[in-house]
Design a protein around this motif. Structure first.
Motif, mmCIF file in Angstrom:
data_model
loop_
_atom_site.group_PDB
_atom_site.id
_atom_site.type_symbol
_atom_site.label_atom_id
_atom_site.label_comp_id
_atom_site.label_asym_id
_atom_site.label_seq_id
_atom_site.Cartn_x
_atom_site.Cartn_y
_atom_site.Cartn_z
ATOM 1 N N GLN A 28 0.833 -1.212 0.000
ATOM 2 C CA GLN A 28 0.000 0.000 0.000
ATOM 3 C C GLN A 28 0.864 1.258 0.000
ATOM 4 N N GLU A 29 1.869 1.269 0.878
ATOM 5 C CA GLU A 29 2.750 2.436 0.962
ATOM 6 C C GLU A 29 3.540 2.626 -0.329
ATOM 7 N N LEU A 30 4.043 1.542 -0.881
ATOM 8 C CA LEU A 30 4.823 1.653 -2.121
ATOM 9 C C LEU A 30 3.955 2.133 -3.284
ATOM 10 N N ASN A 31 2.700 1.720 -3.303
ATOM 11 C CA ASN A 31 1.790 2.198 -4.355
ATOM 12 C C ASN A 31 1.589 3.706 -4.259
ATOM 13 N N ILE A 32 1.513 4.213 -3.032
ATOM 14 C CA ILE A 32 1.376 5.664 -2.834
ATOM 15 C C ILE A 32 2.608 6.380 -3.377
ATOM 16 N N TRP A 33 3.793 5.886 -3.024
ATOM 17 C CA TRP A 33 5.027 6.531 -3.485
ATOM 18 C C TRP A 33 5.216 6.370 -4.987
ATOM 19 N N ARG A 34 4.744 5.268 -5.547
ATOM 20 C CA ARG A 34 4.842 5.075 -7.003
ATOM 21 C C ARG A 34 3.997 6.126 -7.728
ATOM 22 N N ARG A 35 2.806 6.402 -7.188
ATOM 23 C CA ARG A 35 1.940 7.416 -7.802
ATOM 24 C C ARG A 35 2.589 8.802 -7.735
ATOM 25 N N ILE A 36 3.183 9.099 -6.586
ATOM 26 C CA ILE A 36 3.844 10.399 -6.427
ATOM 27 C C ILE A 36 5.054 10.489 -7.351
ATOM 28 N N ALA A 37 5.826 9.402 -7.422
ATOM 29 C CA ALA A 37 7.012 9.384 -8.281
ATOM 30 C C ALA A 37 6.650 9.587 -9.749
ATOM 31 N N SER A 38 5.510 9.041 -10.145
ATOM 32 C CA SER A 38 5.096 9.136 -11.559
ATOM 33 C C SER A 38 4.783 10.572 -11.971
ATOM 34 N N GLN A 39 4.687 11.476 -10.994
ATOM 35 C CA GLN A 39 4.381 12.878 -11.294
ATOM 36 C C GLN A 39 5.629 13.767 -11.304
#
Length: 356
Positions: A28-39
């Motif tokens: 869950q946490e990594l998915n959040i950071w992946r979304r932020i990183a994609s921006q």
């Protein structure tokens, strides 16, 4: 009352909780950071941020064992561990993958690793000397997430100095080991040598390996949940983890990458051993001292399980069965005993399920 706080558990319960509860939290946490990183506006930084999450997920999984330390808030601990480890992995990519070899830039980037452990410090301009900088606030958000998590710990002030010591060592390693091949070794030895009088049992390259682990920081974070913690206990934790448990962690990491690093001419601290018998002997010494020193800590069985889990996680990687090191892997498993072999079997199953 903290209903998320972890209670002491036996090893079977620990494994079950780790896989069934901690792994999903980490995802869950990594998915959040992946979304932020994609921006991230800069495509180079965006690529490195996303790749570091995709290829180094198991670093966050392994480190998150400390979310099961007795008394810890599991959800908050996973948030801190994933943010801190993701930051380290992202920075590792930045100093390793974009054809930049600038000591000043590397040192400035790694101020983030130190400042993330000081809730009251003003944040630096981490990209000041780095040729890419437009990350949309990604690195700063990783730092502030860690800082906010530390503010809720009742005893963090008692271990903050010890944690930052480890972060500084980690930062120096990352700064020097990614320099050009013709200068990195001399720079590293110049940095390491003054420390060796305090660590007469280990070599310069074993010291360097130990500085590369984040487990010491995670263990200090976990014990800081204890409102009755003392500075003496915090110091004892740091001395147990550094150099022995931290060294075991990174030496195992380099051990399984030995062939790959030789082929690609990458720095590998295990390659400094003169022959395979020495590799076997020194790894066994690190494991023995790691397990032995946990006896002086609170909840020694937890720390023992963490060490045994390291052995199982790394030795279950298919690279551990490369022709040159297979015999050492088998010896380490044989000496590890029943518990290590049980954890090894669990890790093998998780790898088949692609959960690890």
């Amino acid at each position: 009352m903290n209903t998320s706080a972890v209670k002491p558990m036996n090893r079977v319960s620990l494994i079950y909780q780790f896989v069934s509860r901690i792994f999903p939290n980490v995802n869950q946490e990594l998915n959040i950071w992946r979304r932020i990183a994609s921006q991230c506006p800069d495509s180079s930084l965006r690529q490195q941020a996303i790749e570091s999450i995709q290829t180094k997920k198991f670093h966050c999984q392994g480190g998150s064992i400390y979310a099961l330390y007795p008394g810890v808030n599991r959800v908050e601990a996973v948030r801190f561990i994933v943010a801190y480890q993701t930051m380290c992995d992202y920075l590792d990519n930045l100093v390793d993958s974009l054809e930049v070899q600038d000591e000043l830039a590397f040192a400035q980037l790694h101020l983030a690793v130190q400042e993330a452990l000081d809730p009251n410090v003003s944040r630096s301009d981490y990209y000041l000397y780095y040729p890419y900088r437009e990350d949309g606030g990604y690195l700063e958000l990783l730092v502030t997430t860690c800082q906010e998590s530390l503010k809720i710990l009742p005893s963090y002030k008692l271990v903050q100095e010890e944690a930052i010591k480890l972060a500084k060592l980690y930062s120096h390693l990352q700064t020097y080991k990614h320099l050009a091949m013709e200068e990195r070794e001399a720079k590293m030895l110049n940095w390491i040598t003054p420390y060796l009088t305090d660590y007469p049992e280990i070599t310069a390259w074993e010291f360097a390996a130990a500085t590369g682990s984040t487990l010491g920081v995670f263990s200090l974070y976990a014990v800081a949940y204890d409102p009755k913690l003392t500075e003496r206990k915090g110091h004892k934790i740091r001395k147990t983890y550094f150099p022995w448990i931290c060294g075991t962690h990174i030496l195992l990491d380099y051990f399984i990458d030995l062939r790959e690093d030789r082929e690609t001419k990458q720095l590998n601290f295990v390659a400094y051993y003169e022959h395979t018998e020495m590799i076997s002997r020194r790894l066994q010494l690190f494991v023995k001292n790691s397990l032995g020193q946990t006896a002086q800590l609170d909840y020694p069985k937890f720390h023992q399980a963490a060490v045994q889990g390291l052995l199982a996680m790394y030795l279950s990687d298919e690279k551990s069965m490369d022709r040159d090191i297979r015999s050492i892997t088998k010896k380490l498993l044989r000496h590890g005993g029943l518990r290590v072999n049980l954890l090894y079997w669990v890790c093998r199953q998780l790898r088949k399920m692609k959960a690890l």
